[in-house]
Design a protein around this motif. Structure first.
Motif, mmCIF file in Angstrom:
data_model
loop_
_atom_site.group_PDB
_atom_site.id
_atom_site.type_symbol
_atom_site.label_atom_id
_atom_site.label_comp_id
_atom_site.label_asym_id
_atom_site.label_seq_id
_atom_site.Cartn_x
_atom_site.Cartn_y
_atom_site.Cartn_z
ATOM 1 N N ARG A 290 -0.217 18.787 -7.763
ATOM 2 C CA ARG A 290 1.112 18.335 -8.163
ATOM 3 C C ARG A 290 1.120 17.737 -9.550
ATOM 4 N NH1 ARG A 290 4.406 15.427 -3.583
ATOM 5 N NH2 ARG A 290 4.400 17.598 -2.907
ATOM 6 N N GLY A 291 -0.002 17.201 -9.969
ATOM 7 C CA GLY A 291 -0.089 16.606 -11.293
ATOM 8 C C GLY A 291 -0.012 15.097 -11.292
ATOM 9 N N PHE A 292 0.406 14.500 -10.181
ATOM 10 C CA PHE A 292 0.426 13.043 -10.053
ATOM 11 C C PHE A 292 0.624 12.683 -8.583
ATOM 12 C CE2 PHE A 292 4.773 13.794 -9.499
ATOM 13 C CZ PHE A 292 5.519 12.632 -9.360
ATOM 14 N N ASP A 293 0.312 11.435 -8.252
ATOM 15 C CA ASP A 293 0.489 10.920 -6.892
ATOM 16 C C ASP A 293 1.788 10.117 -6.896
ATOM 17 O OD1 ASP A 293 0.462 9.407 -4.523
ATOM 18 O OD2 ASP A 293 -1.724 9.341 -4.472
ATOM 19 N N LEU B 53 0.851 -1.189 0.000
ATOM 20 C CA LEU B 53 0.000 0.000 0.000
ATOM 21 C C LEU B 53 0.884 1.234 0.000
ATOM 22 C CD1 LEU B 53 -1.411 -2.187 2.214
ATOM 23 C CD2 LEU B 53 -3.213 -0.472 2.073
ATOM 24 N N ALA B 54 0.586 2.173 -0.888
ATOM 25 C CA ALA B 54 1.325 3.427 -0.932
ATOM 26 C C ALA B 54 0.673 4.437 0.006
ATOM 27 C CB ALA B 54 1.328 3.984 -2.350
ATOM 28 N N VAL B 55 1.507 5.306 0.595
ATOM 29 C CA VAL B 55 0.967 6.463 1.311
ATOM 30 C C VAL B 55 0.309 7.365 0.271
ATOM 31 C CG1 VAL B 55 1.553 8.549 2.600
ATOM 32 C CG2 VAL B 55 2.636 6.368 3.195
ATOM 33 N N PRO B 56 -0.999 7.589 0.370
ATOM 34 C CA PRO B 56 -1.679 8.349 -0.686
ATOM 35 C C PRO B 56 -1.650 9.854 -0.439
ATOM 36 C CG PRO B 56 -3.292 7.526 0.879
ATOM 37 C CD PRO B 56 -1.939 7.052 1.385
ATOM 38 N N LEU B 57 -1.648 10.607 -1.510
ATOM 39 C CA LEU B 57 -1.920 12.031 -1.432
ATOM 40 C C LEU B 57 -3.434 12.243 -1.407
ATOM 41 C CD1 LEU B 57 0.482 13.680 -4.051
ATOM 42 C CD2 LEU B 57 0.675 13.788 -1.570
ATOM 43 N N HIS B 58 -3.873 13.332 -0.796
ATOM 44 C CA HIS B 58 -5.269 13.711 -0.935
ATOM 45 C C HIS B 58 -5.513 14.071 -2.401
ATOM 46 C CE1 HIS B 58 -8.933 16.188 -0.551
ATOM 47 N NE2 HIS B 58 -9.171 15.442 0.513
ATOM 48 N N PRO B 59 -6.695 13.755 -2.961
ATOM 49 C CA PRO B 59 -6.948 14.058 -4.385
ATOM 50 C C PRO B 59 -6.681 15.515 -4.754
ATOM 51 C CG PRO B 59 -8.671 12.623 -3.529
ATOM 52 C CD PRO B 59 -7.804 12.983 -2.360
ATOM 53 N N HIS B 60 -6.996 16.440 -3.836
ATOM 54 C CA HIS B 60 -6.742 17.853 -4.127
ATOM 55 C C HIS B 60 -5.249 18.113 -4.297
ATOM 56 C CE1 HIS B 60 -7.080 22.187 -4.067
ATOM 57 N NE2 HIS B 60 -6.274 22.261 -3.027
ATOM 58 N N ARG B 61 -4.429 17.520 -3.399
ATOM 59 C CA ARG B 61 -2.985 17.703 -3.471
ATOM 60 C C ARG B 61 -2.414 17.028 -4.728
ATOM 61 N NH1 ARG B 61 0.259 18.583 1.007
ATOM 62 N NH2 ARG B 61 -1.660 19.406 1.907
#
Length: 238
Positions: A139-142, A127-135
C-alpha cells in the motif's frame, strides 16, 4: 490519477483555498476544514451500541445490541465518530487508497470531534491496528499507524506498538465467525501495558479485528480497553 499527482492537487488546494470547506468550498471558520452546515450534515454515529459501535435504529438506539449480549467482544466500549457513508466513505477511500494527507488530517480531526472524552477518562496508551509489513509495503504506508501518530500528538496519549505477525487473508466477503477465525493469533503486543488503553482502526466493520487485538492487549496486561474508529459500516453492510 497517480498518488503523487493527487498529493500535488491536495497541496495546491490547501494553498489556494485557505478557509474553505473541504466538502462544499464555502467559507469555514476557526481554521477548521469544514463549514458548520457540512459538519452537522455528516453521518454521525450518535445512536449506536455502546459496546460494539454498530448503528442502532428505532427503539434499540443507544442500547447494548443483542449480538454483544450473546457474545461480548474483548473490548469494553466503542467510540466510533461516523458511519461509513457518503462523504465519509469518499474521504476514507482518498486516504487509504490514494494516500491523501489532507483527507487523513480531516479524518483525524473528525475522530477527535466525535470521540470527546469526559474529564478524567483519558486512556494511558493508544495502539493502532497494524498492517502486516508485506501489506504496508504494497500500500505504501500503514494507515492505522499514520492516524494513531497524529491522534496521539493531538490528545497527548502515549503511543504503543502492536505487531501483526500473520499476513491474514482479506476479510472482505467473510461472515463474522470466519472473520474471527481468520484473525485468531494474528497480533502480538509486548507488555506490560498500562491498565487503560485505546485501540484505533480506520473503519470498523464487524469488530473482529479490534476484538483480536484486544485479546492480545489483555494478555499483555491491559484491563480496560476501548475500541475507537473513524467510521462504522452501517448495519446492513456489516
Amino acid at each position: 490519477m497517480s498518488t503523487f499527482r493527487r498529493q500535488e492537487v491536495d497541496d495546491w488546494l490547501r494553498r489556494v483555498l485557505p478557509g474553505r470547506c473541504l466538502f462544499c468550498l464555502a467559507d469555514s471558520e476557526g481554521g477548521r476544514p469544514w463549514c458548520e452546515a457540512c459538519f452537522a450534515a455528516l453521518p454521525w454515529n450518535h445512536t449506536a451500541c455502546p459496546r460494539c459501535g454498530e448503528p442502532q435504529p428505532g427503539r434499540a438506539r443507544g442500547r447494548v445490541c443483542g449480538r454483544c449480549l450473546r457474545r461480548p467482544p474483548a473490548f469494553d466500549r466503542t467510540r466510533v465518530a461516523l458511519r461509513y457513508e457518503d462523504e465519509v466513505a469518499a474521504l476514507m477511500q482518498r486516504f487509504k487508497f490514494h494516500a491523501s494527507p489532507r483527507a487523513g488530517a480531516v479524518l483525524v480531526a473528525l475522530l477527535e470531534a466525535g470521540c470527546r472524552l469526559p474529564p478524567g477518562e483519558a486512556p494511558q496508551a493508544l495502539l493502532a491496528v497494524p498492517l502486516h509489513p508485506h501489506r504496508a509495503r504494497q500500500r505504501g504506508f500503514d494507515q492505522g499507524r499514520w492516524l494513531a501518530e497524529r491522534l496521539s500528538a493531538r490528545l497527548g496519549i502515549p503511543l504503543r506498538r502492536a505487531w501483526r505477525h500473520r499476513d491474514t487473508p482479506s476479510q472482505r466477503g467473510l461472515d463474522r465467525r470466519r472473520r474471527r477465525g481468520n484473525l485468531r493469533g494474528a497480533f502480538r503486543v509486548d507488555g506490560p501495558l498500562p491498565e487503560r488503553v485505546v485501540l484505533l482502526d480506520d473503519v470498523m466493520t464487524t469488530g473482529a479485528t479490534l476484538d483480536a487485538l484486544a485479546r492480545a492487549c489483555r494478555r499483555a496486561g491491559a484491563e480496560e480497553i476501548e475500541a475507537w474508529a473513524v467510521a462504522r459500516t452501517p448495519l446492513e453492510l456489516s
